[in-house]
Design a protein around this motif. Structure first.
Motif, mmCIF file in Angstrom:
data_model
loop_
_atom_site.group_PDB
_atom_site.id
_atom_site.type_symbol
_atom_site.label_atom_id
_atom_site.label_comp_id
_atom_site.label_asym_id
_atom_site.label_seq_id
_atom_site.Cartn_x
_atom_site.Cartn_y
_atom_site.Cartn_z
ATOM 1 N N GLY A 124 37.142 9.386 50.881
ATOM 2 C CA GLY A 124 36.903 8.875 49.537
ATOM 3 C C GLY A 124 36.677 7.383 49.508
ATOM 4 O O GLY A 124 36.405 6.802 48.448
ATOM 5 N N GLU A 125 36.789 6.730 50.634
ATOM 6 C CA GLU A 125 36.539 5.309 50.788
ATOM 7 C C GLU A 125 35.846 5.101 52.131
ATOM 8 O O GLU A 125 35.937 5.941 53.021
ATOM 9 C CB GLU A 125 37.844 4.501 50.761
ATOM 10 N N ASP A 126 35.183 3.957 52.276
ATOM 11 C CA ASP A 126 34.480 3.698 53.533
ATOM 12 C C ASP A 126 35.446 3.134 54.572
ATOM 13 O O ASP A 126 35.535 1.917 54.780
ATOM 14 C CB ASP A 126 33.309 2.737 53.316
ATOM 15 N N ALA A 127 36.164 4.041 55.220
ATOM 16 C CA ALA A 127 37.139 3.636 56.234
ATOM 17 C C ALA A 127 36.476 3.168 57.527
ATOM 18 O O ALA A 127 37.174 2.714 58.446
ATOM 19 C CB ALA A 127 38.073 4.798 56.540
ATOM 20 N N SER A 128 35.147 3.232 57.611
ATOM 21 C CA SER A 128 34.463 2.756 58.817
ATOM 22 C C SER A 128 34.308 1.243 58.822
ATOM 23 O O SER A 128 33.900 0.662 59.827
ATOM 24 C CB SER A 128 33.080 3.404 58.944
ATOM 25 N N GLU A 129 34.640 0.597 57.703
ATOM 26 C CA GLU A 129 34.547 -0.856 57.591
ATOM 27 C C GLU A 129 35.951 -1.440 57.438
ATOM 28 O O GLU A 129 36.839 -0.808 56.856
ATOM 29 C CB GLU A 129 33.703 -1.256 56.379
ATOM 30 N N PRO A 130 36.180 -2.659 57.957
ATOM 31 C CA PRO A 130 37.509 -3.278 57.816
ATOM 32 C C PRO A 130 37.919 -3.389 56.357
ATOM 33 O O PRO A 130 37.098 -3.660 55.484
ATOM 34 C CB PRO A 130 37.316 -4.667 58.441
ATOM 35 N N PHE A 131 39.202 -3.155 56.110
ATOM 36 C CA PHE A 131 39.746 -3.253 54.764
ATOM 37 C C PHE A 131 39.718 -4.708 54.315
ATOM 38 O O PHE A 131 40.061 -5.622 55.067
ATOM 39 C CB PHE A 131 41.176 -2.719 54.756
ATOM 40 N N GLU A 132 39.281 -4.932 53.080
ATOM 41 C CA GLU A 132 39.076 -6.305 52.605
ATOM 42 C C GLU A 132 40.330 -6.934 52.018
ATOM 43 O O GLU A 132 40.385 -8.148 51.829
ATOM 44 C CB GLU A 132 37.949 -6.330 51.557
ATOM 45 N N GLY A 133 41.356 -6.148 51.689
ATOM 46 C CA GLY A 133 42.567 -6.709 51.109
ATOM 47 C C GLY A 133 43.405 -7.456 52.135
ATOM 48 O O GLY A 133 43.162 -7.399 53.347
ATOM 49 N N GLU A 134 44.405 -8.155 51.649
ATOM 50 C CA GLU A 134 45.305 -8.891 52.528
ATOM 51 C C GLU A 134 46.301 -7.931 53.164
ATOM 52 O O GLU A 134 46.969 -7.163 52.482
ATOM 53 C CB GLU A 134 46.055 -9.967 51.731
ATOM 54 N N ILE A 135 46.401 -7.970 54.493
ATOM 55 C CA ILE A 135 47.278 -7.079 55.238
ATOM 56 C C ILE A 135 48.209 -7.918 56.101
ATOM 57 O O ILE A 135 47.762 -8.760 56.868
ATOM 58 C CB ILE A 135 46.468 -6.102 56.118
ATOM 59 N N GLU A 136 49.490 -7.668 55.977
ATOM 60 C CA GLU A 136 50.485 -8.447 56.710
ATOM 61 C C GLU A 136 50.522 -8.025 58.179
ATOM 62 O O GLU A 136 50.617 -6.842 58.497
ATOM 63 C CB GLU A 136 51.866 -8.250 56.085
ATOM 64 N N GLU A 137 50.438 -9.008 59.072
ATOM 65 C CA GLU A 137 50.570 -8.743 60.498
ATOM 66 C C GLU A 137 52.051 -8.702 60.868
ATOM 67 O O GLU A 137 52.868 -9.435 60.315
ATOM 68 C CB GLU A 137 49.883 -9.839 61.309
#
Length: 299
Positions: A280-293
């Motif tokens: 349901g989303e384009d998971a083939s592209e990096p997620f654009e939101g902020e993700i904590e490392e």
């Protein structure tokens, strides 16, 4: 109604105890360099080349679980499908070979690659530095991150990773997600071969507090049980992940050929179409939101 029931049955036992984030098992750790990490010279001492063998046979064998909605599962018509499966089918089609899927659990996949039982594996397998020391990986064909399933009414008392301390986290004993939860002080509660409903219901009724898992797979889990008082945590996005095809160490020619094919599929939109169809989303592209490392944990 029948389709909904069938979907629910298919969904049982999928994302929590399945493989997407499975850490190296004790069996894999004990294999040692002699059996797991062969040098290029050892691997090709007899002049063998896996891609040449695949070309000659006209078939590529791929390990997958068949239990991982929406990456690798059987649909209502009992056909093996899912994002990873369809990506592999398209790769084989473009390379002019057949693909034969071997159904097995994640804990068997890496050993099957090393033994030569299969040529490669596709099962939402996370690319990690530790695994790259032992295997070849393709370029990523899926990008994701980790999140939490918590109760709607109180977020299970969790508003940060540090709030996992003292909480009960349902999950597989050997998964990276359980490593993360345990690292922050959670008690890991495992269920053997129980299905997803058992994990999710326990968060709902308070027997456990949280499930740490992949964003896309967790989204399917929550959506499958709308009557439960659970949700995807709206604030916490952490541990970005990349998934790829995993192959024997040193098979650089096969890796390059698969990477070229994936690049073509990305360029012509095939990867995006498949990812959107199943997630349901384009998971083939990096997620654009902020993700904590997570920098203080060697996963």
């Amino acid at each position: 109604m029948l389709k909904k029931i069938l979907f629910m049955l298919l969904f049982a036992g999928v994302f929590i105890i399945s493989a997407c984030g499975t850490a190296d098992t004790q069996e894999e750790q004990e294999l040692g360099e002699e059996n797991v990490v062969q040098s290029d010279e050892e691997e090709n001492a007899d002049g063998s080349d896996l891609w040449s063998e695949i070309e000659e046979s006209g078939e590529i064998t791929a390990a997958t679980s068949g239990t991982l909605i929406a990456a690798s599962y059987y649909n209502d018509d009992d056909e093996l499908t899912g994002y990873d499966v369809e990506v592999m089918k398209e790769i084989a089609n473009r390379l002019g070979v057949e693909v034969s899927f071997e159904i097995m659990g994640i804990d068997s996949m890496l050993s099957a690659i090393n033994s030569g039982r299969v040529d490669l594996a596709v099962n939402d397998i996370e690319i990690t530095d530790g695994r790259k020391e032992q295997f070849n990986f393709s370029d990523p064909y899926k990008y994701s991150f980790s999140t939490m399933v918590v109760r709607k009414d109180d977020y299970s008392g969790i508003h940060s990773l540090e709030d996992l301390a003292g909480k009960k986290a349902g999950g597989g004993a050997t998964t990276i997600y359980s490593q993360i939860a345990e690292h922050y002080g959670a008690e890991i509660v495992t269920y053997g071969n129980a299905n997803n409903e058992a994990y999710l219901r326990d968060v709902h009724n308070g027997n456990t507090d949280v499930i740490v898992n992949d964003y896309y797979l967790s989204t399917f889990g929550v959506g499958a049980f709308p009557d439960f008082d659970i949700m995807i945590h709206p604030e916490l996005q952490f541990h970005p992940t990349q998934q790829g095809v995993i192959m024997p160490k040193g098979e650089d020619r096969l890796t390059e050929i698969i990477n070229q094919t994936l690049a073509e599929m990305r360029e012509d939109g095939t990867l995006s179409e498949l990812a959107t169809r199943f997630y349901g989303e384009d998971a083939s592209e990096p997620f654009e939101g902020e993700i904590e490392e997570i920098t203080d944990l060697d996963l």
